[in-house]
Design a protein around this motif. Structure first.
Motif, PDB file in Angstrom:
ATOM      1  N   VAL A 189       0.857  -1.182   0.000  1.00 55.13           N
ATOM      2  CA  VAL A 189       0.000   0.000   0.000  1.00 55.13           C
ATOM      3  C   VAL A 189       0.896   1.236   0.000  1.00 55.13           C
ATOM      4  CG1 VAL A 189      -1.629   1.346   1.404  1.00 55.13           C
ATOM      5  CG2 VAL A 189      -1.953  -1.130   1.117  1.00 55.13           C
ATOM      6  N   LEU A 190       0.504   2.235  -0.763  1.00 55.77           N
ATOM      7  CA  LEU A 190       1.256   3.484  -0.820  1.00 55.77           C
ATOM      8  C   LEU A 190       0.518   4.541   0.002  1.00 55.77           C
ATOM      9  CD1 LEU A 190       3.845   4.381  -2.291  1.00 55.77           C
ATOM     10  CD2 LEU A 190       2.397   5.364  -4.069  1.00 55.77           C
ATOM     11  N   VAL A 191       1.248   5.206   0.892  1.00 57.79           N
ATOM     12  CA  VAL A 191       0.706   6.317   1.679  1.00 57.79           C
ATOM     13  C   VAL A 191       1.342   7.588   1.123  1.00 57.79           C
ATOM     14  CG1 VAL A 191       0.413   7.309   3.975  1.00 57.79           C
ATOM     15  CG2 VAL A 191       0.564   4.817   3.690  1.00 57.79           C
ATOM     16  N   GLU A 192       0.485   8.488   0.612  1.00 60.52           N
ATOM     17  CA  GLU A 192       0.991   9.658  -0.099  1.00 60.52           C
ATOM     18  C   GLU A 192       0.469  10.960   0.514  1.00 60.52           C
ATOM     19  OE1 GLU A 192       1.283   7.999  -4.687  1.00 60.52           O
ATOM     20  OE2 GLU A 192      -0.313   9.387  -4.135  1.00 60.52           O
ATOM     21  N   GLU A 193       1.232  11.995   0.312  1.00 60.26           N
ATOM     22  CA  GLU A 193       0.778  13.349   0.597  1.00 60.26           C
ATOM     23  C   GLU A 193      -0.439  13.656  -0.270  1.00 60.26           C
ATOM     24  OE1 GLU A 193       2.589  17.861  -0.177  1.00 60.26           O
ATOM     25  OE2 GLU A 193       3.633  16.062  -0.892  1.00 60.26           O
ATOM     26  N   TYR A 194      -1.464  14.250   0.323  1.00 56.05           N
ATOM     27  CA  TYR A 194      -2.633  14.648  -0.453  1.00 56.05           C
ATOM     28  C   TYR A 194      -2.326  15.930  -1.217  1.00 56.05           C
ATOM     29  CZ  TYR A 194      -7.229  16.494  -1.629  1.00 56.05           C
ATOM     30  OH  TYR A 194      -8.306  17.005  -2.314  1.00 56.05           O
ATOM     31  N   LEU A 195      -2.520  15.887  -2.527  1.00 55.37           N
ATOM     32  CA  LEU A 195      -2.295  17.049  -3.385  1.00 55.37           C
ATOM     33  C   LEU A 195      -3.625  17.746  -3.609  1.00 55.37           C
ATOM     34  CD1 LEU A 195       0.107  15.449  -6.041  1.00 55.37           C
ATOM     35  CD2 LEU A 195       0.722  16.743  -3.978  1.00 55.37           C
ATOM     36  N   ASP A 196      -3.741  18.965  -3.119  1.00 57.91           N
ATOM     37  CA  ASP A 196      -5.000  19.692  -3.203  1.00 57.91           C
ATOM     38  C   ASP A 196      -5.022  20.519  -4.478  1.00 57.91           C
ATOM     39  OD1 ASP A 196      -7.476  20.579  -2.539  1.00 57.91           O
ATOM     40  OD2 ASP A 196      -6.803  22.063  -1.065  1.00 57.91           O
ATOM     41  N   GLY A 197      -6.060  20.340  -5.267  1.00 63.10           N
ATOM     42  CA  GLY A 197      -6.187  21.106  -6.502  1.00 63.10           C
ATOM     43  C   GLY A 197      -6.876  20.292  -7.577  1.00 63.10           C
ATOM     44  N   PRO A 198      -7.297  20.930  -8.677  1.00 65.35           N
ATOM     45  CA  PRO A 198      -7.971  20.215  -9.762  1.00 65.35           C
ATOM     46  C   PRO A 198      -7.089  19.115 -10.338  1.00 65.35           C
ATOM     47  CG  PRO A 198      -8.164  22.600 -10.048  1.00 65.35           C
ATOM     48  CD  PRO A 198      -7.176  22.378  -8.950  1.00 65.35           C
ATOM     49  N   ARG A 218      -9.362  17.495 -18.727  1.00 66.47           N
ATOM     50  CA  ARG A 218      -9.906  17.990 -17.460  1.00 66.47           C
ATOM     51  C   ARG A 218     -10.831  16.923 -16.881  1.00 66.47           C
ATOM     52  NH1 ARG A 218      -8.477  23.748 -16.311  1.00 66.47           N
ATOM     53  NH2 ARG A 218      -7.635  24.509 -18.291  1.00 66.47           N
ATOM     54  N   LYS A 219     -10.731  16.678 -15.580  1.00 67.56           N
ATOM     55  CA  LYS A 219     -11.459  15.578 -14.962  1.00 67.56           C
ATOM     56  C   LYS A 219     -12.516  16.064 -13.975  1.00 67.56           C
ATOM     57  CE  LYS A 219      -7.578  12.397 -15.431  1.00 67.56           C
ATOM     58  NZ  LYS A 219      -8.259  11.541 -16.411  1.00 67.56           N
ATOM     59  N   THR A 220     -13.600  15.315 -13.907  1.00 71.28           N
ATOM     60  CA  THR A 220     -14.619  15.509 -12.881  1.00 71.28           C
ATOM     61  C   THR A 220     -14.592  14.288 -11.983  1.00 71.28           C
ATOM     62  OG1 THR A 220     -16.024  16.774 -14.394  1.00 71.28           O
ATOM     63  CG2 THR A 220     -17.072  15.867 -12.417  1.00 71.28           C
ATOM     64  N   LEU A 221     -14.445  14.510 -10.679  1.00 71.04           N
ATOM     65  CA  LEU A 221     -14.367  13.415  -9.710  1.00 71.04           C
ATOM     66  C   LEU A 221     -15.661  13.297  -8.933  1.00 71.04           C
ATOM     67  CD1 LEU A 221     -10.772  13.922  -8.261  1.00 71.04           C
ATOM     68  CD2 LEU A 221     -11.473  12.567 -10.238  1.00 71.04           C
ATOM     69  N   GLY A 222     -15.920  12.071  -8.448  1.00 70.08           N
ATOM     70  CA  GLY A 222     -17.081  11.828  -7.610  1.00 70.08           C
ATOM     71  C   GLY A 222     -16.841  12.326  -6.195  1.00 70.08           C
ATOM     72  N   GLN A 262       1.401   7.838 -23.543  1.00 72.99           N
ATOM     73  CA  GLN A 262       1.362   7.939 -22.083  1.00 72.99           C
ATOM     74  C   GLN A 262       0.187   8.819 -21.635  1.00 72.99           C
ATOM     75  OE1 GLN A 262       4.505   9.070 -23.597  1.00 72.99           O
ATOM     76  NE2 GLN A 262       5.046   6.901 -23.752  1.00 72.99           N
ATOM     77  N   HIS A 263      -0.437   8.396 -20.566  1.00 75.54           N
ATOM     78  CA  HIS A 263      -1.533   9.120 -19.923  1.00 75.54           C
ATOM     79  C   HIS A 263      -0.978   9.584 -18.573  1.00 75.54           C
ATOM     80  CE1 HIS A 263      -5.552   9.926 -18.374  1.00 75.54           C
ATOM     81  NE2 HIS A 263      -5.448   8.972 -17.455  1.00 75.54           N
ATOM     82  N   VAL A 264      -0.632  10.863 -18.475  1.00 72.96           N
ATOM     83  CA  VAL A 264       0.106  11.400 -17.333  1.00 72.96           C
ATOM     84  C   VAL A 264      -0.843  12.192 -16.444  1.00 72.96           C
ATOM     85  CG1 VAL A 264       2.085  12.784 -16.608  1.00 72.96           C
ATOM     86  CG2 VAL A 264       2.166  11.529 -18.781  1.00 72.96           C
ATOM     87  N   GLU A 265      -1.084  11.685 -15.237  1.00 71.29           N
ATOM     88  CA  GLU A 265      -2.031  12.319 -14.326  1.00 71.29           C
ATOM     89  C   GLU A 265      -1.302  13.244 -13.363  1.00 71.29           C
ATOM     90  OE1 GLU A 265      -4.006   8.999 -12.546  1.00 71.29           O
ATOM     91  OE2 GLU A 265      -5.307   8.688 -14.285  1.00 71.29           O
ATOM     92  N   MET A 266      -1.901  14.408 -13.111  1.00 69.69           N
ATOM     93  CA  MET A 266      -1.303  15.378 -12.182  1.00 69.69           C
ATOM     94  C   MET A 266      -2.385  16.228 -11.550  1.00 69.69           C
ATOM     95  SD  MET A 266       0.535  18.072 -14.819  1.00 69.69           S
ATOM     96  CE  MET A 266       1.437  16.820 -15.712  1.00 69.69           C
ATOM     97  N   ARG A 267      -1.991  16.950 -10.510  1.00 68.81           N
ATOM     98  CA  ARG A 267      -2.889  17.900  -9.869  1.00 68.81           C
ATOM     99  C   ARG A 267      -2.294  19.300  -9.951  1.00 68.81           C
ATOM    100  NH1 ARG A 267      -7.290  16.611  -5.534  1.00 68.81           N
ATOM    101  NH2 ARG A 267      -8.167  14.743  -6.514  1.00 68.81           N
ATOM    102  N   ALA A 271       1.350  25.242  -5.546  1.00 71.83           N
ATOM    103  CA  ALA A 271       2.789  25.247  -5.841  1.00 71.83           C
ATOM    104  C   ALA A 271       3.084  24.882  -7.291  1.00 71.83           C
ATOM    105  CB  ALA A 271       3.502  24.276  -4.906  1.00 71.83           C
ATOM    106  N   GLY A 272       2.030  24.697  -8.104  1.00 68.57           N
ATOM    107  CA  GLY A 272       2.225  24.338  -9.505  1.00 68.57           C
ATOM    108  C   GLY A 272       1.810  22.902  -9.778  1.00 68.57           C
ATOM    109  N   PRO A 273       1.966  22.422 -11.021  1.00 69.22           N
ATOM    110  CA  PRO A 273       1.588  21.053 -11.356  1.00 69.22           C
ATOM    111  C   PRO A 273       2.457  20.040 -10.617  1.00 69.22           C
ATOM    112  CG  PRO A 273       1.966  22.378 -13.334  1.00 69.22           C
ATOM    113  CD  PRO A 273       2.497  23.155 -12.183  1.00 69.22           C
ATOM    114  N   ARG A 274       1.807  19.007 -10.032  1.00 65.27           N
ATOM    115  CA  ARG A 274       2.544  17.946  -9.345  1.00 65.27           C
ATOM    116  C   ARG A 274       2.006  16.594  -9.790  1.00 65.27           C
ATOM    117  NH1 ARG A 274       3.047  19.393  -3.075  1.00 65.27           N
ATOM    118  NH2 ARG A 274       4.562  17.680  -3.179  1.00 65.27           N
TER     119      ARG A 274
END
Length: 429
Positions: A189-198, A218-222, A262-267, A271-274
């Protein structure tokens, strides 16, 4: 007439969301297929087939060897996330162009991706792996709440949730661990920092080490705390592309990918795109189809071209926008009604398709008890001149849709209280 080149396609998946990939490759190539069951809809596109489980490496190699004995193969391609590593081994075995199996294995492991992003200074999230709840708790305290828990090597947002407080951690860990148990590469299991943003994705094409970012999705989340993707839109004129394209390309380089889609996902954080993750294949949910509707760029054809050693044509022939909405019920249960208002489709040429995945009477189960595979009832696609118009038209269609379920009584799920009311809503925009 000169014969067309032949490409081997592995695991074509379902017709509803992946049929366009096979159709578009078949427009330029002869296709031979390896699939786990007898072909049905695929027959319109193929010349030959071998039945083999792509998850079984030896069976896959044997099937590839049999097809190579009957045809001159110019390349091999898959858009199946689950089979990337074995297909790379197959291409290597047949002497065809491929990223190495190790590179594809790295792409399948989100923990390895985080390590490589850090090494190459690609902006990403702090992350730690955990195999026990105690390790997850230590990781969460080190990183700081809120955190995201997810299987280290899985896909389709299965087992992914946000945990805001320590008392929610056991439920989030159980949820992620249940998803990780199905992975072929890692059960961590991976525990990650939550990235806040679209959340967005960048659709990329890489040929001989050079990556071109061709579109932003652009994504719409549930509903939180899950990360179920319920909608996507692509705009050929999206002003984000010059900003996020170089970040996506740097992530592709960091993973050692030299060829493919490649399908590259980011938020998009303050602080910019991560980076969230890189998927080394054409995106799901018809995103590749949206790219073609909006820009004219044919990603399945590009994937086949690259696999066969040909430079892909990335010429933009359109400057429009397109979107998809994936339809979920409000509650788990039995589907009792699903329809579009009579006559609406006939008078809306921008409503490109409405496709139902479930019939009335079928059971549907939302996460966390279910997944996207058990929850989605259908989808529709629309086109427009811009992202704004696509969003407006999506809302118009949702207003004309009826989607009703009779709830199924459910017993409480121990340790998962923070997920119990988190299913995505069909009416969210």
């Amino acid at each position: 007439m000169p014969s067309r080149p032949t490409v081997l396609v592995v695991a074509p998946a379902d017709e509803a969301l992946r049929g366009y990939c096979l159709d578009q490759v078949a427009a330029a190539y002869d296709i031979v297929l390896i699939t786990g069951s007898a072909p049905a809809w695929e027959r319109r596109c193929i010349r030959d087939v071998e039945i083999a489980d792509p998850a079984d490496e030896q069976a896959l190699l044997a099937a590839g060897r049999a097809l190579a004995a009957r045809h001159t193969l110019d390349g091999v391609v898959t858009w199946s996330e689950w089979d990337l590593v074995n297909v790379a081994r197959l291409a290597e075995y047949l002497g065809l162009r491929t990223n190495t199996p190790q590179v594809m294995r790295d792409c399948r492991n989100k923990a390895v991706q985080r390590t490589l992003f850090a090494r190459h200074r690609v902006p990403s999230a702090k992350a730690m792996t955990a195999r026990t709840l105690l390790e997850a708790a230590l990781a969460a305290e080190t990183i700081g709440y809120p955190v995201v828990l997810k299987p280290a090597a899985y896909a389709a947002s299965i087992g992914v949730s946000r945990v805001s407080r320590s008392e929610q951690l056991p439920g989030g860990f159980d949820f992620a661990q249940a998803g990780a148990a199905h992975s072929r590469e890692s059960t961590a299991v991976l525990v990650e920092e939550y990235l806040d943003g679209p959340e967005i994705s960048v659709e990329c094409v890489t040929y001989r080490g050079t990556t071109s970012a061709v579109a932003v999705t652009r994504k719409t989340l549930g509903a939180a705390p899950l990360f179920e993707e319920i909608g996507h839109s692509v705009d050929a004129n999206d002003t984000l592309l010059p900003q996020v394209g170089p970040v996506a390309a740097s992530a592709v380089r960091a993973l050692g990918l030299t060829d493919g889609i490649q399908h590259v996902e980011m938020r998009l954080t303050d602080a910019g795109p991560r980076l969230v993750e890189v998927n080394a294949r054409i995106a799901g949910d018809l995103i590749g189809h949206l790219v073609q509707l909006a820009t004219g760029i044919d990603l399945p054809r590009a994937a086949a071209d690259i696999a066969c050693g040909t430079a892909p044509d990335l010429t933009r022939t359109r400057r429009t926008a397109a979107g998809i909405r994936l339809l979920y019920p409000n509650v788990s249960g039995t589907l009792t009604a699903r329809h579009l208002t009579d006559g609406f489709f006939a008078h809306t040429p921008w409503l490109r398709q409405v496709h139902w995945l479930r019939e009335v009477g079928d059971a549907v189960a939302l996460p966390p008890a279910g997944s996207m595979y058990s929850a989605r009832v259908g989808f529709f696609t629309v086109t427009g001149t811009s992202t704004r118009q696509v969003e407006q038209r999506t809302r118009l269609v949702l207003d004309q849709l009826t989607l009703t379920t009779t709830p199924t009584p459910q017993r409480p799920m121990p340790g998962r209280s923070h997920l119990s009311e988190a299913g995505p809503r069909a009416d969210r925009s």
